[in-house]
Design an enzyme around this catalytic site. Structure first.
Site, PDB file in Angstrom:
ATOM      1  N   LYS A 189       0.933  -1.328   0.184  1.00 10.37           N
ATOM      2  CA  LYS A 189       0.093   0.152  -0.517  1.00 10.37           C
ATOM      3  C   LYS A 189       0.873   1.600  -0.074  1.00 10.37           C
ATOM      4  O   LYS A 189       1.491   1.736   0.861  1.00 10.37           O
ATOM      5  CB  LYS A 189      -1.008   0.259   1.323  1.00 10.37           C
ATOM      6  CG  LYS A 189      -2.049   0.759   0.734  1.00 10.37           C
ATOM      7  CD  LYS A 189      -2.617   0.553   2.847  1.00 10.37           C
ATOM      8  CE  LYS A 189      -3.930   1.850   3.308  1.00 10.37           C
ATOM      9  NZ  LYS A 189      -4.843   1.702   4.116  1.00 10.37           N
ATOM     10  N   ASP A 228     -16.337   0.088  -0.246  1.00 11.40           N
ATOM     11  CA  ASP A 228     -14.957  -0.183  -0.410  1.00 11.40           C
ATOM     12  C   ASP A 228     -14.711  -0.464  -0.094  1.00 11.40           C
ATOM     13  O   ASP A 228     -13.676  -1.214   0.210  1.00 11.40           O
ATOM     14  CB  ASP A 228     -14.785   0.684  -1.785  1.00 11.40           C
ATOM     15  CG  ASP A 228     -14.757   2.293  -1.519  1.00 11.40           C
ATOM     16  OD1 ASP A 228     -15.736   2.791  -0.914  1.00 11.40           O
ATOM     17  OD2 ASP A 228     -13.271   2.796  -1.274  1.00 11.40           O
TER      18      ASP A 228
HETATM   19  P1  AMP Z   1      -9.549   5.351   0.683  1.00 13.68           P
HETATM   20  O1  AMP Z   1      -9.847   6.389   1.171  1.00 13.68           O
HETATM   21  O2  AMP Z   1      -8.036   4.614   1.687  1.00 13.68           O
HETATM   22  O3  AMP Z   1     -10.486   4.410   1.122  1.00 13.68           O
HETATM   23  O4  AMP Z   1      -9.767   4.950  -0.863  1.00 13.68           O
HETATM   24  C1  AMP Z   1     -10.537   5.785  -2.272  1.00 13.68           C
HETATM   25  C2  AMP Z   1      -9.838   5.459  -3.276  1.00 13.68           C
HETATM   26  O5  AMP Z   1      -9.189   6.186  -2.846  1.00 13.68           O
HETATM   27  C3  AMP Z   1      -9.635   4.293  -3.701  1.00 13.68           C
HETATM   28  O6  AMP Z   1      -9.653   3.538  -4.589  1.00 13.68           O
HETATM   29  C4  AMP Z   1      -7.658   4.424  -3.610  1.00 13.68           C
HETATM   30  O7  AMP Z   1      -7.202   4.013  -4.347  1.00 13.68           O
HETATM   31  C5  AMP Z   1      -7.762   5.989  -4.061  1.00 13.68           C
HETATM   32  N1  AMP Z   1      -6.924   6.741  -3.652  1.00 13.68           N
HETATM   33  C6  AMP Z   1      -6.604   6.806  -2.210  1.00 13.68           C
HETATM   34  N2  AMP Z   1      -5.215   8.002  -1.894  1.00 13.68           N
HETATM   35  C7  AMP Z   1      -5.003   7.863  -3.292  1.00 13.68           C
HETATM   36  C8  AMP Z   1      -3.536   8.272  -4.003  1.00 13.68           C
HETATM   37  N3  AMP Z   1      -2.348   8.988  -2.764  1.00 13.68           N
HETATM   38  N4  AMP Z   1      -3.073   7.911  -4.867  1.00 13.68           N
HETATM   39  C9  AMP Z   1      -4.334   7.528  -5.568  1.00 13.68           C
HETATM   40  N5  AMP Z   1      -4.961   6.569  -5.036  1.00 13.68           N
HETATM   41  C10 AMP Z   1      -5.846   7.015  -4.212  1.00 13.68           C
HETATM   42 MG    MG Z   2     -10.713   2.164   0.504  1.00 10.18          MG
END
Ligand code: AMP
Ligand code: MG
Length: 492
Positions: free
Chosen positions: A111, A250
């Site tokens: 990650k 998600d």
């Molecule tokens: P999360 O907030 O971790 O549940 O992420 C929500 C979505 O945003 C997912 O599709 C992640 O892969 C994407 N995402 C979160 N942070 C990043 C980042 N720094 N770069 C690219 N995609 C991101």
């Molecule tokens: Mg997520």
């Protein structure tokens, strides 16, 4: 010797539209800051080799281990109630799967390992703070006995990531029984691709719910199984004072593990309306809302599965509704049994839930610390003189006084000895949780002084949450007013 991962990749063998093949982006100067040696052994990996420079390169994505088949998984999801048809692993890459010592298939995912076709405007990277937070909280959850993804390693990259300011970059190696989410089903359902939904469901059944194979209605069974796991999981969260913070579809795992630690936190004083996440303006993901949200998320899963239930739409909906009704029942059973155990009851009587609820109400009114109240109550079960120690936690102790008299009377009607009760209560009421101010202090020391001693010490304390640890007694305490952390932030 080179590091050997005994990969057996099944997700990467699914159809090409399930993921994007993409390798991690190499980083400048990877340095291992933590390896979870016990977990490595459990996964059949050699911890000594993972601690070599070659290990740090692999755990940062700078080099690929033999047998890896790196992919970013496709998924969609409802974020704060709004559907986004394409999210996917934007900053995570699945290296592959290994079969652990217990025969369980586990994903090994990096990650923060660089951009993927799902990154949208993101940089695919992670900052050190959120990586340390996820490491600490996920490992604490595991030690508390709560289903969760695990943390195998944390590596600093030697590069900066740009957020509001430049922050040190890091990569977390996450281990999960799978990374399949409600949003993974939604991705295909939203495209009307029923074949893919079925393919995914079959994969999940083989992987997580093999007893369903060959049954009459495996897809209804799948929904029922996910409902049962999620009902149990969310009950456990409430019983331990955990707030996930971003229960988007998600971030809801099909295997029933806690996944995607972002702005999560444990409560200090008991407040059912508590919210930590800075982006949760309306309290959608507040502590006490979590069961309702889990059911909402599971309803989204049910919608995806409808075409697999029956060609007759009405019949399919009816079957889904029948199954969804079980969530409330299952949640209540688990939650109420857990609460009875927390107050030390061995038997079950009709008014027990009211008794437990009365304590929670008094705690809310008296701003009593959630974890400490139950831990001290456990000790008081063995010695009524210790009621005073519980009482001290209440800003308005009258409610507690009244309650404790009721409680003692109820205990008197059970045959168990005080010692027996105390031991049972101490086994379910932890002394140590990853309190937010401690997690923040760990992050601060690492970021400002490259000092990982507080991180290491916190991990040691949290690895035995149900034992007294006199040398670390301070870690039991809630924050002083000036130490209080009221908000947590996403890692993005
Ligand atoms: P999360 O907030 O971790 O549940 O992420 C929500 C979505 O945003 C997912 O599709 C992640 O892969 C994407 N995402 C979160 N942070 C990043 C980042 N720094 N770069 C690219 N995609 C991101
Ligand atoms: Mg997520």
């Amino acid at each position: 010797m080179t590091v050997h991962f005994p990969f057996q990749n099944s997700y990467a063998a699914l159809p090409a539209n399930f993921f994007a093949r993409v390798a991690p982006t190499p980083v400048a100067a990877p340095r291992l800051i933590k390896l979870n040696r016990r977990l490595a052994v459990q996964l059949g990996l050699d911890p000594d080799l993972l601690e070599t420079p070659e290990g740090a390169e692999i755990l940062s994505g700078k080099s690929l281990p033999i047998g890896a088949d790196p992919i970013a998984m496709a998924y969609a999801g409802h974020q704060f109630g709004h559907f986004v048809p394409q999210l996917g692993d934007g900053r995570a890459i699945l290296l592959g799967e290994v079969i652990d010592k217990d025969g369980v298939r586990r994903d090994i995912q990096l990650k923060g390992s660089g951009p993927t076709p799902f990154s949208r405007r993101g940089d695919g990277r992670a900052a050190l703070g959120p990586v340390l937070r996820e490491y600490v909280v996920s490992e604490a959850m595991a030690a508390l006995g709560i289903p969760t993804t695990r943390s195998l390693a944390a590596v600093v990259t030697g590069e900066h990531v740009m957020r509001e300011t430049a922050l040190p970059g890091a990569v977390l190696t996450r281990v999960a029984s799978s990374h399949i989410r409600v949003g993974t089903f939604q991705y295909f359902a939203a495209r009307g691709d029923t074949d893919a939904v079925r393919r995914l469901a079959d994969h999940v059944i083989i992987r997580h719910y093999p007893a369903l194979s060959g049954t009459d209605r495996p897809y209804q069974g799948l929904l029922a199984s996910v409902i049962a796991r999620q009902a149990d999981l969310v009950a456990r969260w409430l019983l331990i004072g955990f707030i996930h913070g971003v229960m988007n579809t998600d971030n809801t795992s099909i295997s029933g593990e806690t996944i995607d630690y972002g702005p999560c936190a444990f409560m200090d004083h008991y407040d059912p309306a508590q919210v930590f996440s800075s982006i949760d303006e309306f309290g959608r993901y507040a502590y006490a809302n979590q069961p309702r949200i889990a059911l909402w998320n599971l309803t989204r899963l049910a919608e995806c599965l409808l075409p697999l239930f029956s060609d007759d739409k009405d019949k399919a909906v009816e079957q889904a509704q029948e199954t969804l009704v079980d969530f409330g029942e299952k949640f209540n059973l688990a939650y109420r049994a857990g609460l009875r155990a927390k107050i030390g009851l061995f038997t079950e009587r009709e008014d027990d839930h009211a008794l437990a609820q009365a304590l929670l109400d008094a705690m809310a009114k008296g701003q009593a610390d959630f974890t400490l109240t139950f831990r001290r109550l456990s000790n008081a079960a063995g010695d009524p003189a210790l009621d005073q120690e519980v009482r001290k936690l209440f800003a308005e102790p009258e409610g507690f006084d009244e309650w404790v008299a009721r409680w003692r009377q109820r205990l008197g009607e059970e045959p168990q000895s005080a010692e027996e009760r105390q031991a049972a209560m101490r086994a379910v009421n932890p002394a140590f949780i990853p309190r937010n101010h401690r997690v923040e202090a760990v992050i601060k020391a690492a970021m400002e002084g490259d000092d990982y001693a507080p991180f290491e010490e916190l991990l040691i304390v949290l690895s035995k949450p149900y034992r007294d640890q006199p040398a670390f007694a301070d870690y039991e305490l809630p924050p002083q007013p000036h130490e209080r952390v009221c908000q947590t932030f996403c890692g993005t």
